[in-house]
Design an enzyme around this catalytic site. Sequence first.
Site, PDB file in Angstrom:
ATOM      1  CE  LYS A   1      47.182  -0.678  84.491  1.00 54.74           C
ATOM      2  NZ  LYS A   1      47.743  -0.354  83.185  1.00 54.74           N
TER       3      LYS A   1
ATOM      4  NE  ARG B   1      50.951   3.149  75.678  1.00 53.35           N
ATOM      5  CZ  ARG B   1      49.855   2.937  76.413  1.00 53.35           C
ATOM      6  NH1 ARG B   1      49.899   2.196  77.502  1.00 53.35           N
ATOM      7  NH2 ARG B   1      48.706   3.479  76.059  1.00 53.35           N
TER       8      ARG B   1
ATOM      9  CG  HIS C   1      41.777   0.380  84.440  1.00 56.30           C
ATOM     10  ND1 HIS C   1      42.718   0.220  85.428  1.00 56.30           N
ATOM     11  CD2 HIS C   1      42.383   1.094  83.460  1.00 56.30           C
ATOM     12  CE1 HIS C   1      43.839   0.801  85.069  1.00 56.30           C
ATOM     13  NE2 HIS C   1      43.670   1.356  83.874  1.00 56.30           N
TER      14      HIS C   1
ATOM     15  CG  ASP D   1      50.884  -1.620  81.944  1.00 61.63           C
ATOM     16  OD1 ASP D   1      50.847  -1.097  80.815  1.00 61.63           O
ATOM     17  OD2 ASP D   1      50.309  -1.130  82.923  1.00 61.63           O
TER      18      ASP D   1
ATOM     19  CB  SER E   1      48.309  -0.599  78.968  1.00 58.27           C
ATOM     20  OG  SER E   1      48.363   0.095  80.181  1.00 58.27           O
TER      21      SER E   1
HETATM   22  N1  URA Z   1      45.010   3.192  81.536  1.00 57.57           N
HETATM   23  C1  URA Z   1      45.981   2.246  81.459  1.00 57.57           C
HETATM   24  O1  URA Z   1      46.203   1.526  82.408  1.00 57.57           O
HETATM   25  N2  URA Z   1      46.665   2.147  80.340  1.00 57.57           N
HETATM   26  C2  URA Z   1      46.456   2.912  79.257  1.00 57.57           C
HETATM   27  O2  URA Z   1      47.128   2.744  78.258  1.00 57.57           O
HETATM   28  C3  URA Z   1      45.441   3.900  79.337  1.00 57.57           C
HETATM   29  C4  URA Z   1      44.735   4.024  80.490  1.00 57.57           C
END
Ligand code: URA
Length: 445
Positions: free
Chosen positions: A187, A168, A82, A161, A183
Amino acid sequence: MNPYNIIRKKRDGKKLSADELACIVEGYISGSVPDYQMSAFLMAVLFRGLDFEETAELTRIYLASGEQADFSDIPAQKIDKHSTGGVGDKVSLILAPLVASCGVYVPMISGRGLGHTGGTLDKLESIPGYRTNLTLTEFTKQVREIGVAITGQTETLVPADKKIYALRDVTATVESKPLICASIMSKKLAEGIDGLVLDVKVGSGAFTKTVEDALKLAELLVQVGKQHNKKMVALLTNMNQPLGRFVGNALETAEARDFLETGRAAQDLYDVTLALSSWALILSGIAKSYPEAKKILKQKLANGTAYRKFIEMVKAQGGDAKKLEKLEEVHQARYIIEVNSPRSGFVKYIDTELIGMLGVELGAGRKRLEDKIDPAVGFQILKKIGDYTKTGEPLLLIYANDKAKGEEIRDKIRCAYTISNTRQKAPDTIFYIVNEKGRTRWEEE
Ligand code: URA
């Protein structure tokens, strides 16, 4: 418990209990906490911060808001990647099938564009038919059958999220390390993975502008992952210029497709993708060393296995592989506008956040919750840091569907480039590697 009092407590810099954090997040998901109170809460967190305990708790609350994948019966390793968000960052689209083609299971839950940065889901949705809202059953079935899936948060998959992320995006509350951590990690923890490779971006186009700030974010993410017994590695990578050659949803998806098909890409995109993918192979145990991992990855690119895995994933998720082959025709911007250099010299600096923001302005991202993305629009980056340009030579191209808007952006985007008389050193692509043992300066092996 009253949301008003919780907002006030955080506004005044006080620590929140697990119950208070749960009250506001669960209330927001159920609808009893309205957007305006959640926005105020997020802004209070952005200014006042959360300590480690609060951040870990918030992550757990997000995670517990939905279902979680369970792949514990699969003997092979499940590894994901990620990014903390960048401009032109299409690495996930390439890495997921590439790493899966080496035998690693890659269950990936991604996000949409956030602030000035692009999102993997918006990019993939430029492929006609591609579904990013798989149910947990569909997601786990696909990962079991073909080894890879890239999907998004849904009403049942990390719904906290899904809803807070979208809020956001349009309330200028993205740049908070605890909110980024909750966040991302919620995930990733919902995916049932054994290990995670993080791309923590640093520079003008990242949410963390300095190396020190990015290192703190990397350490926070690694620490939360370790709490959940995940193998964790974070690379700090350069976001002082758009990654690769394109910015914009269909443009980036086509660039990712070409990388997988030909094994070739812009140097920075190539290096970051290979480094993160190599670490995914090392965490999985498939490669014992960095050079071995790179060799395996290069083979999978060269013999077409990685590209075939990409097509397999696209088809499995309803995407039209024929249309993917000619995505540039499917999403053709009506106007291509040159942005010419005002002088001769070497490109010294690119205000990458400005490029991302102007991309949103053009329609590649959202300004309001209900905005629709225009997949065709974006930029082609012709000159990067260190490149020489003559007066009047194009620095970048704008792909626009609205001529007036495109011309307005042309005038603004010139300011993103600083041209100098002196030769510039090509920028480093990777700065640090962070794991549970600490931070180490990156040296290519
Ligand atoms: N990627 C995400 O999934 N969340 C964030 O807040 C920033 C980058």
